[in-house]
Motif scaffolding. Structure first.
Motif, short mmCIF file in Angstrom:
data_model
loop_
_atom_site.label_atom_id
_atom_site.label_comp_id
_atom_site.label_asym_id
_atom_site.label_seq_id
_atom_site.Cartn_x
_atom_site.Cartn_y
_atom_site.Cartn_z
N LYS A 1 33.54 -22.55 -22.05
CA LYS A 1 33.19 -21.17 -21.74
C LYS A 1 31.76 -20.80 -22.10
O LYS A 1 31.33 -19.70 -21.78
N GLY A 2 31.04 -21.67 -22.79
CA GLY A 2 29.68 -21.27 -23.13
C GLY A 2 29.02 -22.26 -24.07
O GLY A 2 29.56 -23.33 -24.38
N ILE A 3 27.83 -21.90 -24.52
CA ILE A 3 27.08 -22.68 -25.50
C ILE A 3 26.78 -21.80 -26.70
O ILE A 3 26.83 -20.57 -26.62
N GLY A 4 26.48 -22.44 -27.83
CA GLY A 4 26.21 -21.67 -29.04
C GLY A 4 25.32 -22.42 -30.00
O GLY A 4 25.07 -23.62 -29.86
N LEU A 5 24.83 -21.68 -30.99
CA LEU A 5 24.02 -22.23 -32.07
C LEU A 5 24.78 -22.00 -33.37
O LEU A 5 25.14 -20.86 -33.68
N THR A 6 25.03 -23.05 -34.13
CA THR A 6 25.82 -22.93 -35.35
C THR A 6 25.08 -23.49 -36.56
O THR A 6 25.69 -23.97 -37.51
N MET A 7 23.77 -23.43 -36.55
CA MET A 7 22.95 -23.97 -37.64
C MET A 7 23.23 -23.22 -38.94
O MET A 7 23.56 -22.05 -38.94
N GLU A 8 23.07 -23.93 -40.06
CA GLU A 8 23.24 -23.29 -41.36
C GLU A 8 22.00 -22.51 -41.77
O GLU A 8 22.05 -21.74 -42.72
N ALA A 9 20.91 -22.72 -41.09
CA ALA A 9 19.70 -21.93 -41.33
C ALA A 9 18.75 -22.16 -40.16
O ALA A 9 18.92 -23.09 -39.38
N ILE A 10 17.74 -21.31 -40.07
CA ILE A 10 16.81 -21.39 -38.95
C ILE A 10 15.39 -21.36 -39.53
O ILE A 10 15.19 -21.59 -40.71
N GLU A 11 14.40 -21.15 -38.69
CA GLU A 11 12.99 -21.09 -39.07
C GLU A 11 12.47 -22.46 -39.49
O GLU A 11 11.78 -22.62 -40.49
N GLN A 12 12.84 -23.47 -38.73
CA GLN A 12 12.28 -24.81 -38.79
C GLN A 12 12.54 -25.44 -37.42
O GLN A 12 13.38 -24.97 -36.66
N ASN A 13 11.80 -26.48 -37.08
CA ASN A 13 11.98 -27.18 -35.81
C ASN A 13 12.10 -26.23 -34.61
O ASN A 13 13.09 -26.25 -33.88
N PRO A 14 11.11 -25.37 -34.39
CA PRO A 14 11.23 -24.38 -33.31
C PRO A 14 11.49 -24.99 -31.94
O PRO A 14 12.15 -24.37 -31.10
N VAL A 15 11.01 -26.20 -31.71
CA VAL A 15 11.20 -26.81 -30.39
C VAL A 15 12.69 -26.98 -30.07
O VAL A 15 13.10 -26.80 -28.92
#
Length: 452
Positions: free
Chosen positions: A140-154
């Motif tokens: 039904k879709g895609i998602g982001l489930t990272m434990e944190a962000i603001e690294q590896n912007p690419v």
């Protein structure tokens, strides 16, 4: 009644723990009761559940157990998050979760660690391939489930670009557009550098998440520690040509903030990798009873840590100061401010109390952390080794350093919240200083026994 609802309710029944029984009927009854509880509150309820348990405890969750857990909830009233699809697509092992609705997710980051890492080709290709796969069921879709962000912007730019596509992303033209948008112009040298990054740091083939630097490990002669994993998915020497190309293009892009970030990040990664062969030379010197060589290499490690701290101080993205200041800002009393600062310090170091086995699970290569936490730890290690030469007791050191770490966590101290120094100048300086040192020491480093 107060907030309204979108009719989606999360419940993770056995996330990273095992049920008391593997009886499929028992598991089905359990799910049925949970879902009945949701419907009692909202007749239109849909249950949203992480699928991480099917990956993390795969020895327990065989086909009968998974089917038992899912079978008592209607297919259109449950959504499974295939939480780390880019690492291991559970949907392919479960006939697309046996008819349940599910979402393709990129987890990518554990704990907020900032090493350059990712499965860039998988993220470019697999969401669309799954969408068009006749066996993908109720995707039904895609998602982001990272434990944190603001690294590896690419990686996050790439993953979210799948939102607008139903065919795989062709990586080379995508990166050409990405670098043009990020740096302000297309540059052949930078495109070559990104080809190298795709083949090295971002190939993500042999390790689950990004490698850490030995700098962030509780000091040891070993080449890794449980949560300061140093195993990489590429030869660190293969990353050096990308660094050369970024340094060579730095004058061209001196007005580009995106380029400056990536220049600092790549320089950080190269030098963080280099710390391991330096630390291993310390070990070899100790084993060979060579005090002069030990001092030489231990001094080099401490200098390297300070050089990294100075480089990272040029970017607000890599400062400890805002992290602490932001935490304290939420407090309304001195006691609250101190508590929030302690929590912020704890999160990026011990992840709990002084005896927590998860120390360094969430570590940071930040200016302030390097010079005020990691470097003093290594200084104490070096001092203790020299004081008990030939009879160094690692366990005794660990017990002692735990108490020092806990004092650091409970300390109240402010750090710079604004960057200092010129990123381009310092990156070029460190390239000139270290570039020709890295290969000779790295190439003779003995293999590490990564016995996790």
């Amino acid at each position: 009644e107060v907030f309204g609802t979108d009719h989606f309710y999360t419940a993770d029944t056995f996330n990273e723990n095992e049920p008391p029984s593997d009886d499929p009927e028992y598991l089905g009854e359990l799910s049925e009761k949970i879902f009945e509880g949701m419907k009692a509150a909202d007749p239109e309820a849909t249950w949203v559940m992480q699928g991480w348990l099917f990956y993390s405890h795969k020895d327990f969750w065989k086909t009968p157990q998974i089917k038992g857990l899912l079978s008592t909830v209607p297919d259109d009233r449950m959504i499974i998050l295939d939480l780390a699809t880019e690492i291991e697509p559970v949907w392919k092992q479960t006939e697309a979760f046996y008819g349940k609705q599910w979402i393709w997710n990129m987890l990518h980051n554990f704990g907020g660690n900032i090493s350059m890492f990712g499965r860039i080709e998988t993220v470019a290709e697999q969401p669309a391939l799954a969408l068009n796969d006749s066996t993908s069921g109720n995707l039904k879709g895609i998602g982001l489930t990272m434990e944190a962000i603001e690294q590896n912007p690419v990686l996050y730019e790439l993953m979210t670009d799948n939102t607008w596509r139903d065919t795989p992303i062709e990586l080379k033209p995508w990166l050409k557009n990405y670098t043009r948008n990020r740096y302000g112009a297309v540059n052949d040298s930078i495109l070559k550098a990104w080809d190298i990054l795709v083949a090295t740091a971002y190939n993500g083939t042999t390790i689950r998440d990004g490698a850490e630097s030995i700098i962030a490990a509780r000091p040891t002669f070993e080449g890794y520690r449980r949560w300061a994993r140093t195993k990489m998915n590429y030869d660190p020497l293969d990353l050096l040509p990308a660094w050369d190309l970024f340094i060579g293009a730095s004058d061209t892009f001196k007005n580009s903030d995106g380029f400056e970030y990536d220049l600092v990040d790549l320089s950080r990664q190269v030098l963080a990798n280099y710390a391991l062969p330096v630390q291993q030379q310390m070990r070899i010197a100790y084993e060979n009873n060579d005090k002069e060589a030990f001092k030489k290499h231990s001094d080099e490690l401490l200098t390297l840590i300070s050089d990294l701290d100075r480089l990272l101080a040029t970017r607000k993205d890599f400062l400890l100061g805002p992290w602490i200041a932001d935490a304290r800002s939420w407090g309304t009393t001195p006691e609250e401010k101190a508590l929030y600062e302690r929590n912020a310090r704890d999160l990026i170091t011990l992840w709990g109390g002084p005896d927590n086995p998860l120390h360094e699970y969430s570590c940071r290569q930040w200016s302030g952390v390097l010079d005020d936490f990691y470097k003093p730890r290594w200084q104490q290690f070096i001092t203790d080794v020299e004081a008990s030469w030939g009879d160094f007791d690692q366990e005794a050191f660990d017990e002692k350093i735990k108490q020092w770490e806990w004092k650091w966590v409970n300390k109240e101290e402010s750090y710079p919240t604004e960057p200092s120094g010129n990123a381009f100048e310092i990156a070029n300086e460190l390239h000139a200083k270290y570039r020709n040192k890295i290969a000779p020491i790295t190439s003779i480093m003995p293999p590490i026994d990564y016995n996790y």
